[in-house]
Design a protein around this motif. Structure first.
Motif, PDB file in Angstrom:
ATOM      1  N   HIS A  59       0.818  -1.214   0.000  1.00 41.21           N
ATOM      2  CA  HIS A  59       0.000   0.000   0.000  1.00 41.21           C
ATOM      3  C   HIS A  59       0.860   1.275   0.000  1.00 41.21           C
ATOM      4  O   HIS A  59       0.522   2.263  -0.677  1.00 41.21           O
ATOM      5  CB  HIS A  59      -0.892  -0.066   1.248  1.00 41.21           C
ATOM      6  CG  HIS A  59      -1.793   1.089   1.444  1.00 41.21           C
ATOM      7  ND1 HIS A  59      -3.003   1.197   0.820  1.00 41.21           N
ATOM      8  CD2 HIS A  59      -1.670   2.206   2.205  1.00 41.21           C
ATOM      9  CE1 HIS A  59      -3.593   2.320   1.192  1.00 41.21           C
ATOM     10  NE2 HIS A  59      -2.800   2.958   2.027  1.00 41.21           N
TER      11      HIS A  59
ATOM     12  N   HIS B 128       1.114   4.359  -2.725  1.00 39.32           N
ATOM     13  CA  HIS B 128       1.044   5.817  -2.484  1.00 39.32           C
ATOM     14  C   HIS B 128       2.248   6.530  -3.128  1.00 39.32           C
ATOM     15  O   HIS B 128       2.111   7.645  -3.626  1.00 39.32           O
ATOM     16  CB  HIS B 128       1.053   6.119  -0.983  1.00 39.32           C
ATOM     17  CG  HIS B 128      -0.296   6.072  -0.314  1.00 39.32           C
ATOM     18  ND1 HIS B 128      -1.378   6.794  -0.758  1.00 39.32           N
ATOM     19  CD2 HIS B 128      -0.725   5.406   0.801  1.00 39.32           C
ATOM     20  CE1 HIS B 128      -2.421   6.577   0.048  1.00 39.32           C
ATOM     21  NE2 HIS B 128      -2.046   5.735   0.994  1.00 39.32           N
TER      22      HIS B 128
ATOM     23  N   SER C  72      -0.388  10.160   5.917  1.00 41.59           N
ATOM     24  CA  SER C  72      -1.776   9.692   6.007  1.00 41.59           C
ATOM     25  C   SER C  72      -2.155   9.472   7.456  1.00 41.59           C
ATOM     26  O   SER C  72      -1.415   9.861   8.364  1.00 41.59           O
ATOM     27  CB  SER C  72      -1.921   8.391   5.210  1.00 41.59           C
ATOM     28  OG  SER C  72      -1.256   7.357   5.892  1.00 41.59           O
TER      29      SER C  72
ATOM     30  N   ASP D 202      -6.739   6.804   0.109  1.00 39.48           N
ATOM     31  CA  ASP D 202      -6.653   5.381  -0.242  1.00 39.48           C
ATOM     32  C   ASP D 202      -7.516   5.095  -1.461  1.00 39.48           C
ATOM     33  O   ASP D 202      -8.700   5.453  -1.498  1.00 39.48           O
ATOM     34  CB  ASP D 202      -7.108   4.535   0.950  1.00 39.48           C
ATOM     35  CG  ASP D 202      -6.079   4.582   2.065  1.00 39.48           C
ATOM     36  OD1 ASP D 202      -4.967   5.101   1.820  1.00 39.48           O
ATOM     37  OD2 ASP D 202      -6.378   4.097   3.165  1.00 39.48           O
TER      38      ASP D 202
HETATM   39 ZN    ZN Z   1      -3.069   4.981   2.688  1.00 32.92          ZN
END
Ligand code: ZN
Ligand code: KG4
Length: 345
Positions: free
Chosen positions: A114, A118, A139, A306
């Motif tokens: 993840h 990003h 985040s 996200d």
């Molecule tokens: Zn994230």
């Protein structure tokens, strides 16, 4: 002529369920994000409820995503799914769905990190990053400063030692009686307040290196918030607190990021994560990068938060680099255990 590569991206690492169909690692044919509003009631993400909501939402969202992309399942060439880091229950729902879906269609399923997603979300709108590059991912769960030398070639420069910056925003907002997630509310109120009203610390700026710390700053704001008394609070004081907190955050993130740019001789800066939507941070980094001739790449808000588009992109790139492995589908909660940090540059 071979058929176009069509990757179905799936993101379920936290409280957003998202699906994307990406063609040739470039063109987004569809991109849907279902934010789970139910967590607002609890003032934070409840992991068990998030996993259950992903389970309910995901099959319908995939159906809609394919319909909007005008793609039948059999046209898909691969499935890319977030496998780490995040909430284990939520990750398991996405990975189990992706495995079953890919197996039924007889196409490869690739697991995606993840945070790596990003790092590259901006490429969907801005193309490849001029190298060497610095990336700042900010985040609710992460504050990461990374040197990028190419796809898969990263050197971790710094992380937070305690709260992530978005977490600090959310906790400050909660203390001020603002709804969850609080970042956008603090950002909005900060625009009307006096950023010099309170002299909050700029944590870790006096130390070498690139690590961050936001829990002391959060506590300093909480102590000042005590003086507001009982709600309803004076709106002008709340705005001043928001503005002063935001100024401390932006000063800190900016100083460390510029330090990294200078040390590496970076040609570009990429932002990612929900806090990259922050108005003051965007404005400040726009000015600082322009003054230094550094290309600034900030994704649009949907690609900062996200989303499955960035997952599909990194999945497509990984598949182009080689066949996916079983280990890539292992669900892992923490970034440290994923092997991404410390990978050779
Ligand atoms: Zn994230
Ligand atoms: O990347 P994201 O959607 O989810 C993860 O945490 O992975 O980021 C959500 C975080 C929340 O903490 C939210 O309060 C923060 O991003 N956020 C903001 C802004 N918009 C979202 N923080 C500051 N200013 C904003 N405008």
């Amino acid at each position: 002529m071979s058929a176009a590569a069509l990757v179905l991206g799936i993101e379920t690492s936290c409280d957003d369920t998202s699906v994307a169909v990406l063609e040739e690692a470039r063109r987004l044919r569809s991109h849907l994000i279902a934010s789970q509003d139910l967590h607002r009631l609890y003032g934070g993400v409840v992991p068990e409820l998030a996993a259950r909501a992903h389970l309910e939402l995901l099959p319908r969202l995939v159906e809609r995503g394919l319909a909007e992309a005008e793609v039948t399942p059999h046209k898909l060439t691969a499935v890319a799914v977030t496998r780490a880091p995040g909430l284990v229950g939520s990750l398991v729902v996405g990975v189990a769905f992706a495995r079953a879906y890919g197996f039924a269609l007889g196409i490869p399923v690739v697991g995606v990190n993840h945070i790596e997603a990003h790092l590259h979300a901006a490429a969907l709108e801005h193309g490849a990053a001029p190298l060497p590059a610095v990336a700042l991912v900010v985040s609710g769960g992460h504050t990461e400063l990374v040197e990028m030398q190419g796809f898969g070639r990263y050197r971790w420069l710094g992380s937070t030692r305690d709260d992530a910056v978005g977490e600090a925003y959310d906790k400050v907002a909660k203390r001020l009686g603002l709804p969850f997630p609080g970042g956008p509310h603090v950002d909005r109120l900060a625009a009307t307040g006096d950023s010099c009203a309170f002299d909050f610390p700029r944590p870790m700026l006096d130390r070498p290196g690139f690590d961050f710390s936001f829990s002391g700053l959060k506590t300093a704001v909480a102590l000042e918030a005590e003086a507001l008394g009982e709600p309803p609070f004076d709106p002008a004081r709340v705005a001043d607190l928001c503005a002063s907190f935001q100024a401390a955050v932006v000063d800190t993130l900016t100083a460390k990021t510029l330090r990294a740019i200078e040390q590496i001789g970076a040609r570009s800066l990429t932002l990612g994560g929900g806090v990259a939507c922050n108005r003051a941070l965007r404005e400040r980094l726009t000015d600082e990068c322009a003054a230094r001739g550094v290309a600034l790449r900030i994704p649009s808000p949907r690609l900062c938060a996200d989303n499955a588009a960035m997952v599909a992109l990194v999945g497509a790139w990984s598949l182009a680099a080689g066949p996916p492995s079983e280990a890539q589908l292992e669900v892992v909660a923490s970034l440290e255990e994923t092997g991404l940090i410390g990978a050779p540059v």
